[in-house]
Design a protein around this motif. Structure first.
Motif, short mmCIF file in Angstrom:
data_model
loop_
_atom_site.label_atom_id
_atom_site.label_comp_id
_atom_site.label_asym_id
_atom_site.label_seq_id
_atom_site.Cartn_x
_atom_site.Cartn_y
_atom_site.Cartn_z
N GLY A 187 0.82 -1.21 0.00
CA GLY A 187 0.00 0.00 0.00
C GLY A 187 0.85 1.25 0.00
O GLY A 187 2.09 1.21 -0.10
N GLN A 188 0.17 2.41 0.10
CA GLN A 188 0.87 3.70 0.14
C GLN A 188 1.25 4.00 1.58
O GLN A 188 0.40 4.13 2.46
CB GLN A 188 -0.04 4.80 -0.40
N VAL A 189 2.55 4.13 1.83
CA VAL A 189 3.07 4.30 3.18
C VAL A 189 3.28 5.77 3.50
O VAL A 189 3.83 6.52 2.69
CB VAL A 189 4.41 3.55 3.34
N GLN A 236 8.40 8.45 19.41
CA GLN A 236 7.13 7.90 18.97
C GLN A 236 6.89 8.26 17.50
O GLN A 236 7.27 9.34 17.04
CB GLN A 236 5.97 8.45 19.81
N ALA A 237 6.27 7.34 16.76
CA ALA A 237 5.97 7.59 15.35
C ALA A 237 4.73 6.79 14.95
O ALA A 237 4.27 5.92 15.70
CB ALA A 237 7.16 7.21 14.47
N ASN A 238 4.22 7.10 13.78
CA ASN A 238 3.07 6.37 13.27
C ASN A 238 3.26 6.09 11.78
O ASN A 238 3.67 6.97 11.02
CB ASN A 238 1.78 7.18 13.47
N VAL A 239 3.01 4.84 11.40
CA VAL A 239 3.15 4.43 10.01
C VAL A 239 1.77 4.00 9.51
O VAL A 239 1.19 3.04 10.02
CB VAL A 239 4.14 3.26 9.86
N THR A 240 1.24 4.70 8.53
CA THR A 240 -0.03 4.31 7.92
C THR A 240 0.26 3.65 6.57
O THR A 240 1.18 4.04 5.86
CB THR A 240 -0.97 5.51 7.71
N VAL A 241 -0.53 2.62 6.27
CA VAL A 241 -0.38 1.90 5.00
C VAL A 241 -1.77 1.82 4.36
O VAL A 241 -2.60 1.00 4.75
CB VAL A 241 0.18 0.48 5.22
N VAL A 242 -2.02 2.72 3.42
CA VAL A 242 -3.32 2.76 2.75
C VAL A 242 -3.27 1.84 1.53
O VAL A 242 -2.47 2.03 0.62
CB VAL A 242 -3.69 4.19 2.32
N ILE A 248 -5.30 -9.66 7.15
CA ILE A 248 -6.39 -9.32 6.23
C ILE A 248 -6.01 -9.75 4.80
O ILE A 248 -4.89 -9.53 4.35
CB ILE A 248 -6.68 -7.80 6.28
N ALA A 249 -6.98 -10.33 4.09
CA ALA A 249 -6.75 -10.70 2.70
C ALA A 249 -6.65 -9.45 1.84
O ALA A 249 -7.48 -8.54 1.95
CB ALA A 249 -7.89 -11.59 2.20
N THR A 250 -5.65 -9.40 0.98
CA THR A 250 -5.45 -8.24 0.10
C THR A 250 -5.63 -8.60 -1.37
O THR A 250 -5.47 -7.75 -2.23
CB THR A 250 -4.05 -7.64 0.31
N ASP A 251 -5.96 -9.86 -1.65
CA ASP A 251 -6.17 -10.31 -3.02
C ASP A 251 -7.28 -11.35 -3.01
O ASP A 251 -7.29 -12.25 -2.17
CB ASP A 251 -4.89 -10.89 -3.61
N GLY A 257 -8.39 1.29 2.51
CA GLY A 257 -8.29 1.94 3.82
C GLY A 257 -6.91 1.73 4.41
O GLY A 257 -6.01 1.17 3.78
N ASP A 258 -6.77 2.19 5.65
CA ASP A 258 -5.49 2.05 6.36
C ASP A 258 -5.41 0.62 6.90
O ASP A 258 -6.10 0.24 7.84
CB ASP A 258 -5.42 3.06 7.51
N LEU A 259 -4.52 -0.16 6.31
CA LEU A 259 -4.41 -1.57 6.69
C LEU A 259 -3.92 -1.75 8.12
O LEU A 259 -4.20 -2.77 8.76
CB LEU A 259 -3.45 -2.29 5.73
N THR A 260 -3.23 -0.74 8.65
CA THR A 260 -2.71 -0.87 10.01
C THR A 260 -3.82 -0.77 11.06
O THR A 260 -3.61 -1.12 12.22
CB THR A 260 -1.65 0.20 10.31
#
Length: 231
Positions: A48-50, A100-106, A141-144, A132-135
């Motif tokens: 996804g888009q990070v 502290q940090a946050n990584v979103t993967v859309v 979660i299935a992605t395909d 959506g945000d996979l995190t």
């Protein structure tokens, strides 16, 4: 110089010398860049888009300047959702801070487009692709759609439910009581025999087989009613 002007002048000289003797302070922005670059590398290859967001760092933090700060993960941490990154300096000063940090993967994931009945094979018409945000979703979660089609849900699910791989059962390739062929091969040999499956199993799952002489053998279920056995 008059005595009453001498003391302030001496004090100013002393303060200037003291400041010059102190080692340089670490640039807080450089720490933030170190964390961000580290997480971008660690997140490479995610589906996804990070986006990486580094939390606020206290500007009052007093750290000696470090020419090569190194980022690292604590055990169990990863570039996924809310996380913590350590940054350490080994020379010329020794220090360690935690940021502290946050990584979103859309990205896209597979969800039920229609009610899924427990135990019934899932086809493509029952699925939809959401984004959506996979995190923020449960793990696995299935992605395909290919990960889901032909499998069945372990419990009935309403429309819109994201599909977790660990809650889906593979399509059985061996049924309990079915006559199966046991196969085993190695360097210079190949052996096969018949037996009866003692349980139902999907492709790649472990299954027990009883041979004609009553011996119980454990193998891996394969399509076509075969069970691979390692000797």
């Amino acid at each position: 110089m008059k005595p009453r002007l001498l003391l302030p002048a001496l004090l100013a000289i002393a303060l200037s010398a003291s400041a010059a003797a102190q080692p340089g302070r670490q640039d807080i922005a450089a720490i933030k860049r170190t964390v961000e670059q580290f997480l971008q590398v660690q997140a490479g290859g995610l589906p996804g888009q990070v986006t990486v967001t580094v939390g606020a760092i206290d500007p009052r933090m007093q750290l000696a300047a470090c020419p090569d700060p190194q980022a690292f993960f604590m055990p169990g941490a990863r570039a996924w959702g809310k996380t913590t990154v350590g940054v350490r300096c080994a020379t010329p000063a020794t220090w360690t801070v935690y940021i502290q940090a946050n990584v979103t993967v859309v990205g896209e994931y597979i969800a039920a487009a229609a009610p899924l009945v427990q135990g019934q094979p899932i086809d493509a018409n029952q699925l939809t692709v959401l984004k959506g945000d996979l995190t923020m979703l449960p793990a696995g979660i299935a992605t395909d759609a290919s990960q889901v089609i032909g499998r069945s849900a372990s419990v009935s699910l309403p429309p819109g439910t994201p599909l977790r791989l660990d809650t889906l059962r593979s399509k059985p390739v061996v049924q309990s009581g079915q006559l199966v062929r046991l196969v085993s091969s190695g360097s210079g040999f190949s052996v096969s025999a018949e037996g009866r499956a003692m349980s139902t199993a999907g492709d790649g799952q472990v299954v027990q087989v009883k041979t004609g002489n009553g011996q119980q053998i454990t193998g891996i279920a394969k399509t076509g009613g075969m069970v691979e056995v390692a000797f």
